[in-house]
Design a protein around this motif. Structure first.
Motif, PDB file in Angstrom:
ATOM      1  N   ALA A 125       0.870  -1.178   0.000  1.00 46.55           N
ATOM      2  CA  ALA A 125       0.000   0.000   0.000  1.00 46.55           C
ATOM      3  C   ALA A 125       0.905   1.226   0.000  1.00 46.55           C
ATOM      4  O   ALA A 125       1.648   1.454   0.961  1.00 46.55           O
ATOM      5  CB  ALA A 125      -0.904  -0.003   1.218  1.00 46.55           C
ATOM      6  N   THR A 138       1.203   5.230  -0.131  1.00 46.65           N
ATOM      7  CA  THR A 138       0.434   6.435   0.158  1.00 46.65           C
ATOM      8  C   THR A 138       1.127   7.654  -0.450  1.00 46.65           C
ATOM      9  O   THR A 138       2.357   7.759  -0.425  1.00 46.65           O
ATOM     10  CB  THR A 138       0.293   6.636   1.675  1.00 46.65           C
ATOM     11  OG1 THR A 138      -0.267   5.452   2.257  1.00 46.65           O
ATOM     12  CG2 THR A 138      -0.611   7.817   1.988  1.00 46.65           C
ATOM     13  N   THR A 139       0.317   8.570  -0.999  1.00 50.31           N
ATOM     14  CA  THR A 139       0.856   9.785  -1.592  1.00 50.31           C
ATOM     15  C   THR A 139       0.553  10.993  -0.714  1.00 50.31           C
ATOM     16  O   THR A 139      -0.189  10.894   0.266  1.00 50.31           O
ATOM     17  CB  THR A 139       0.276  10.014  -2.996  1.00 50.31           C
ATOM     18  OG1 THR A 139      -1.104  10.373  -2.878  1.00 50.31           O
ATOM     19  CG2 THR A 139       0.394   8.749  -3.846  1.00 50.31           C
ATOM     20  N   GLY A 177      -2.964  11.761   0.194  1.00 53.09           N
ATOM     21  CA  GLY A 177      -3.699  10.775   0.962  1.00 53.09           C
ATOM     22  C   GLY A 177      -4.189   9.602   0.146  1.00 53.09           C
ATOM     23  O   GLY A 177      -4.754   8.653   0.701  1.00 53.09           O
ATOM     24  N   GLN A 178      -3.995   9.648  -1.159  1.00 48.68           N
ATOM     25  CA  GLN A 178      -4.424   8.545  -2.008  1.00 48.68           C
ATOM     26  C   GLN A 178      -3.546   7.326  -1.765  1.00 48.68           C
ATOM     27  O   GLN A 178      -2.351   7.444  -1.510  1.00 48.68           O
ATOM     28  CB  GLN A 178      -4.358   8.954  -3.482  1.00 48.68           C
ATOM     29  CG  GLN A 178      -4.926   7.926  -4.439  1.00 48.68           C
ATOM     30  CD  GLN A 178      -4.914   8.407  -5.884  1.00 48.68           C
ATOM     31  OE1 GLN A 178      -4.321   9.453  -6.178  1.00 48.68           O
ATOM     32  NE2 GLN A 178      -5.555   7.680  -6.772  1.00 48.68           N
ATOM     33  N   VAL A 179      -4.145   6.134  -1.841  1.00 45.01           N
ATOM     34  CA  VAL A 179      -3.413   4.890  -1.618  1.00 45.01           C
ATOM     35  C   VAL A 179      -3.451   4.052  -2.888  1.00 45.01           C
ATOM     36  O   VAL A 179      -4.527   3.794  -3.448  1.00 45.01           O
ATOM     37  CB  VAL A 179      -4.007   4.088  -0.443  1.00 45.01           C
ATOM     38  CG1 VAL A 179      -3.242   2.773  -0.262  1.00 45.01           C
ATOM     39  CG2 VAL A 179      -3.955   4.902   0.840  1.00 45.01           C
ATOM     40  N   ARG A 197      -2.224   0.332  -4.539  1.00 47.46           N
ATOM     41  CA  ARG A 197      -1.871  -1.009  -4.070  1.00 47.46           C
ATOM     42  C   ARG A 197      -1.261  -1.818  -5.196  1.00 47.46           C
ATOM     43  O   ARG A 197      -1.642  -1.676  -6.358  1.00 47.46           O
ATOM     44  CB  ARG A 197      -3.105  -1.709  -3.499  1.00 47.46           C
ATOM     45  CG  ARG A 197      -3.605  -1.094  -2.194  1.00 47.46           C
ATOM     46  CD  ARG A 197      -4.890  -1.696  -1.693  1.00 47.46           C
ATOM     47  NE  ARG A 197      -5.236  -1.129  -0.379  1.00 47.46           N
ATOM     48  CZ  ARG A 197      -5.847   0.034  -0.215  1.00 47.46           C
ATOM     49  NH1 ARG A 197      -6.204   0.762  -1.279  1.00 47.46           N
ATOM     50  NH2 ARG A 197      -6.114   0.491   1.005  1.00 47.46           N
TER      51      ARG A 197
END
Length: 451
Positions: A155, A157-158, A161-163, A165
């Protein structure tokens, strides 16, 4: 008018939320290393769902070092693809052909292509894969979690807040700049690493950095004795002809790069295999010998240009460019009038004081390893580092196919692309030398692991 009491569609009975997409491959960084990997996926027929996350706003290569007249230091056929697939449409030669410059380029009296030309080649190749890349995406964290099928996945994360996978991860971010003491304790626009050279100059142009108020620097110091250090010194001398430019070099003086064809075989895949099998103490001995093929040295053309410039300035009685060898900066102080440096002459112990409007650090990059000048793991791997093995010397354990060895068997695959000089030797340095062949090895390894 809709019934105010009706539940929203997202919560309607029987409507399931879509499962978050999990890519086969998540790649962090989309410089030449991961670009070459994306091309290998396409040309080798690996039907993998790959997604790349790149912090820069668009395709580029060494944008902070696009100096007038500077060239690359590798044969142009050692490009993104040609050693792996000489018939590739993504070769440097085909780039020139498709842009109508092949004959003109072949007529240029240069041994190696201009850096500007190669940067445009990299950007041209990258545009063919824009649908697979999220530009302007800053990765802030990497973790391992379980998906809906109870498989362990990455996972990522940027900063928004975007994840994202992925079933596997390829880190191709390039090595971190090495900022030695005492510069590592300084936070000032007047002191910067070469990786920020052109943007830093633009920022300095907004500051009054000269004594006479015309915003033109009068004194500049370059730290280091590498190819980049010489190129930067020449660029500064051209850009600011009234300024004094001083190179502070730790070795006795500037050294010629070892370009012997025998030494250059260190950039053959067979040498990479040989180096990989050597024990750590022999790796250190090999590194010591091979160092001058790529580090702390410069090509003959720029050394001759620099020496001629200094000679002519002396002839005119107006020397403004200086090379000071056996020098070590012991301390520095950033004041309103510039950077004040306390410098030691290493052979005599004499102390010198230098003042500069700004200081450029041509001090290289960190390799992976346990020493103070190295990194234990790549920065984005720190949160998951405990899930991977290290050897008895403290080096990250990397397989011959560039996969990092996990502690537990169900850990998802993690590959390092362009970060493995300490395990694979000088050919894995931050250059194009074996880029395309390494991409094939990683692509094949990913296909094997994900099948």
């Amino acid at each position: 008018m809709p019934d105010a009491a009706a539940p929203p569609l997202a919560a309607a009975p029987g409507r399931a939320e879509p499962a978050p997409r999990c890519h086969d491959v998540l790649g962090i960084g989309f410089g030449p290393a991961n670009l070459s990997l994306a091309i290998a996926f396409e040309e080798e027929g690996h039907e993998l769902d790959a997604r790349f996350l790149e912090a820069r706003p668009g395709p580029s290569w060494q944008s902070a070092m696009m100096l007038d007249g500077s060239d690359i230091q590798n044969h142009p056929v050692r490009d993104l693809v040609s050693l792996r697939n000489p018939r590739s449409r993504y070769s440097f030669i085909n780039y020139l052909f498709e842009n109508g410059r092949l004959l003109e380029h072949l007529n240029v009296p240069l041994e190696f292509p201009l850096r500007k030309d190669y940067a445009r080649y990299v950007s041209w190749a990258a545009t063919h894969f824009s649908s697979q890349v999220d530009y302007g995406t800053h990765v802030t964290g990497v973790a391992v979690e379980r998906d809906a099928e109870d498989r362990r996945v990455y996972a990522v994360t940027t900063s928004t807040g975007q994840v994202h996978r992925g079933r596997s991860l390829v880190i191709g971010t390039g090595r971190a700049p090495y900022v030695p003491e005492p510069f590592d304790a300084v936070d000032s626009p007047r002191v910067f690493h070469l990786t920020r050279y052109l943007p830093a100059l633009e920022r300095l142009a907004e500051l009054d950095v000269a004594h006479d108020g015309d915003r033109t620097p009068l004194s500049v110091v370059v730290i280091g004795g590498s190819q980049s250090a010489v190129e930067l010194t020449l660029d500064l001398a051209r850009r600011f002809p009234r300024a004094t430019v001083t190179m502070l070099v730790r070795s006795l003086t500037l050294r010629l790069k070892d370009t012997s064809p025998f030494s250059e075989e260190g950039y053959f895949p067979g040498f990479t295999d040989y180096y990989y099998r050597a024990p750590r103490e022999r790796k250190d001995a090999i590194d010591s010998y091979m160092r001058l093929t790529n580090y702390s040295s410069a090509d003959g053309d720029v050394l001759r240009e620099l020496y001629r410039l200094i000679y002519e300035q002396r002839l005119d009685g107006d020397q403004r460019v200086f090379v000071s060898g056996s020098r070590q900066v012991r301390s520095l102080d950033v004041r309103e009038d510039g950077v004040h440096l306390a410098v030691e002459e290493l052979n005599t112990g004499e102390r010198e004081e230098h003042r500069a409007d700004f200081v450029v650090l041509a001090t290289g990059f960190r390799d992976l390893g346990p020493a103070a000048h190295q990194e234990r793991v790549p920065a984005l791997m720190r949160e998951v580092a405990d899930g991977f093995a290290f050897d008895e010397h403290g080096y990250l354990s990397v397989g011959q196919d560039y996969e990092v060895r996990p502690v537990e068997s169900d850990t998802p695959a993690l590959f390092l692309n362009g970060l493995c000089e300490s395990s694979h030797g000088i050919g894995d340095a931050g250059s194009f030398s074996l880029l395309s062949l390494r991409a094939k090895i990683i692509a094949d390894g990913l296909r094997k692991r994900l099948s």
